[in-house]
Design a protein around this motif. Structure first.
Motif, PDB file in Angstrom:
ATOM      1  N   LEU A  91      23.631  -3.831 -12.487  1.00 48.25           N
ATOM      2  CA  LEU A  91      22.491  -4.792 -12.791  1.00 48.25           C
ATOM      3  C   LEU A  91      22.658  -5.946 -11.584  1.00 48.25           C
ATOM      4  O   LEU A  91      23.719  -6.471 -11.427  1.00 48.25           O
ATOM      5  N   LYS A  92      21.768  -6.198 -11.046  1.00 52.73           N
ATOM      6  CA  LYS A  92      21.715  -7.131 -10.004  1.00 52.73           C
ATOM      7  C   LYS A  92      20.836  -8.441 -10.201  1.00 52.73           C
ATOM      8  O   LYS A  92      21.437  -9.554  -9.753  1.00 52.73           O
ATOM      9  N   ALA A  93      19.944  -8.462 -10.894  1.00 51.16           N
ATOM     10  CA  ALA A  93      19.145  -9.651 -11.187  1.00 51.16           C
ATOM     11  C   ALA A  93      18.552  -9.341 -12.703  1.00 51.16           C
ATOM     12  O   ALA A  93      17.847  -8.403 -12.971  1.00 51.16           O
ATOM     13  N   VAL A  94      18.260 -10.413 -13.434  1.00 50.57           N
ATOM     14  CA  VAL A  94      17.272 -10.719 -14.692  1.00 50.57           C
ATOM     15  C   VAL A  94      16.526 -11.792 -14.652  1.00 50.57           C
ATOM     16  O   VAL A  94      16.847 -12.939 -14.226  1.00 50.57           O
ATOM     17  N   ASN A 142       7.964 -13.835 -23.160  1.00 48.55           N
ATOM     18  CA  ASN A 142       8.797 -13.199 -23.496  1.00 48.55           C
ATOM     19  C   ASN A 142       9.327 -11.806 -22.885  1.00 48.55           C
ATOM     20  O   ASN A 142       9.812 -11.080 -23.585  1.00 48.55           O
ATOM     21  N   ASN A 143       8.905 -11.457 -21.541  1.00 49.05           N
ATOM     22  CA  ASN A 143       9.049 -10.405 -20.905  1.00 49.05           C
ATOM     23  C   ASN A 143      10.030 -10.462 -20.018  1.00 49.05           C
ATOM     24  O   ASN A 143      10.528 -11.917 -19.715  1.00 49.05           O
ATOM     25  N   LEU A 144      10.913  -9.554 -19.534  1.00 49.48           N
ATOM     26  CA  LEU A 144      12.125  -9.456 -18.568  1.00 49.48           C
ATOM     27  C   LEU A 144      11.561  -8.635 -17.287  1.00 49.48           C
ATOM     28  O   LEU A 144      10.940  -7.458 -17.558  1.00 49.48           O
ATOM     29  N   VAL A 145      11.910  -8.889 -16.017  1.00 45.19           N
ATOM     30  CA  VAL A 145      12.244  -8.029 -15.045  1.00 45.19           C
ATOM     31  C   VAL A 145      13.787  -7.748 -14.711  1.00 45.19           C
ATOM     32  O   VAL A 145      14.387  -8.815 -14.723  1.00 45.19           O
ATOM     33  N   MET A 146      14.286  -6.472 -14.989  1.00 48.27           N
ATOM     34  CA  MET A 146      15.639  -6.530 -14.866  1.00 48.27           C
ATOM     35  C   MET A 146      15.653  -5.656 -13.462  1.00 48.27           C
ATOM     36  O   MET A 146      14.848  -4.613 -13.176  1.00 48.27           O
ATOM     37  N   VAL A 147      16.595  -5.815 -12.612  1.00 43.94           N
ATOM     38  CA  VAL A 147      16.611  -5.164 -11.240  1.00 43.94           C
ATOM     39  C   VAL A 147      18.079  -4.493 -11.345  1.00 43.94           C
ATOM     40  O   VAL A 147      19.018  -5.368 -11.341  1.00 43.94           O
ATOM     41  N   PHE A 148      18.285  -3.270 -11.042  1.00 46.95           N
ATOM     42  CA  PHE A 148      19.500  -2.505 -10.625  1.00 46.95           C
ATOM     43  C   PHE A 148      19.331  -1.986  -9.354  1.00 46.95           C
ATOM     44  O   PHE A 148      18.552  -1.707  -8.697  1.00 46.95           O
ATOM     45  N   GLU A 149      20.525  -2.105  -8.914  1.00 48.79           N
ATOM     46  CA  GLU A 149      20.869  -1.304  -7.524  1.00 48.79           C
ATOM     47  C   GLU A 149      21.895  -0.021  -7.453  1.00 48.79           C
ATOM     48  O   GLU A 149      22.676  -0.130  -8.340  1.00 48.79           O
ATOM     49  N   LYS A 150      21.308   0.725  -6.553  1.00 47.98           N
ATOM     50  CA  LYS A 150      22.268   2.085  -6.545  1.00 47.98           C
ATOM     51  C   LYS A 150      23.404   1.551  -5.603  1.00 47.98           C
ATOM     52  O   LYS A 150      23.018   1.211  -4.447  1.00 47.98           O
TER      53      LYS A 150
END
Ligand SMILES: C[S@@+](CC[C@H](N)C(=O)[O-])C[C@H]1O[C@@H](n2cnc3c(N)ncnc32)[C@H](O)[C@@H]1O
Length: 231
Positions: free
Chosen positions: A214-217, A223-231
């Motif tokens: 997990l890199k960023a939320v 009340n929505n989120l964008v979550m960003v994961f990095e490989k």
């Protein structure tokens, strides 16, 4: 060309809608569908996308829906190739029609008839993706589909590639708003395998097993989120 939604699309309610989205999608004669929620959120999602800086390479979108998110991001990032996909044939036709309308069809691959609950090796997508994007899908499908999206990201992203989720999520067992809590109850009453997923308890552990961090939320409107994961 404009993406403004006309006051009254000519083909509204002309055909029976499949329950792939929890809203009415107006449609045009050329196959473009109009999602009221996408009209509200596509620009804010595009802005987060630009902030995250994925502006070139290949992107796979799972559960593309009408294609309006893809259009907003593709138009802002002319060096992106976008692989659209959805289980629903009307949604796939809409993405293709939108791409023609916006003049970005040369950078659109598919739309593929991709089911996220199937193994990524069967999706027909070459590894080396810059990003995988999935909005508003994993709460209205069984969790096996959410796990499939994450497995797909683990298998298909290049090192440093990003997985983006957009939608309603709870945080460590707690809903972030009463409306999300109510929405969760209503989803589960429609189908017990649906529901608002939890970032820390559902998504992060599965992402970890797929080699994603997990890199960023990003907190988003409604009340929505964008979550960003990095490989
Ligand atoms: C609520 S819509 C969201 C569409 C679009 N991403 C948006 O945010 O406007 C959910 C979409 O996911 C698709 N979908 C549901 N289950 C899926 C699965 N297992 N694999 C791929 N697509 C799926 C549906 O057909 C539908 O178009």
């Amino acid at each position: 060309m404009t993406t403004q939604r006309p006051d009254k699309p000519p083909n509204s309610a002309a055909r029976e809608k499949k329950p792939v989205a929890l809203e009415n999608r107006d449609d045009m004669a050329d196959g473009r569908l109009f999602s009221p929620s996408a009209a509200r959120n596509r620009e804010v999602i595009r802005d987060v996308w630009l902030k995250e800086g994925v502006t070139s390479g290949r992107v796979l979108e799972i559960g593309s829906g009408t294609g309006e998110h893809a259009m907003a991001i593709m138009k802002a990032c002319p060096d992106l190739e976008w692989i659209a996909s959805d289980l629903d044939p009307a949604s796939r036709a809409s993405v293709a029609a939108w791409a023609q309308y916006e003049g970005v069809e040369d950078r659109l691959v598919g739309p593929l008839a991709l089911d996220a609950s199937t193994p990524p090796g069967s999706w027909g997508v070459e590894p080396g993706l810059s990003a995988l994007y999935c909005a508003n899908m994993i709460h209205i499908s069984p969790w096996v589909a959410g796990r499939g999206v994450i497995a797909g990201a683990g298998a298909l992203l290049k090192p440093g590639g990003r997985l983006f989720f957009y939608g309603p999520f709870s945080r460590d067992g707690v809903h972030i708003s009463q409306s999300n809590a109510d929405f969760d109850v209503s989803l589960k009453s429609r189908d017990p395998s649906w529901g608002v997923r939890d970032l820390e308890r559902d998504v992060v552990p599965v992402a970890g097993t797929a080699g994603l961090e997990l890199k960023a939320v990003h907190q988003m409107p409604a009340n929505n989120l964008v979550m960003v994961f990095e490989k």
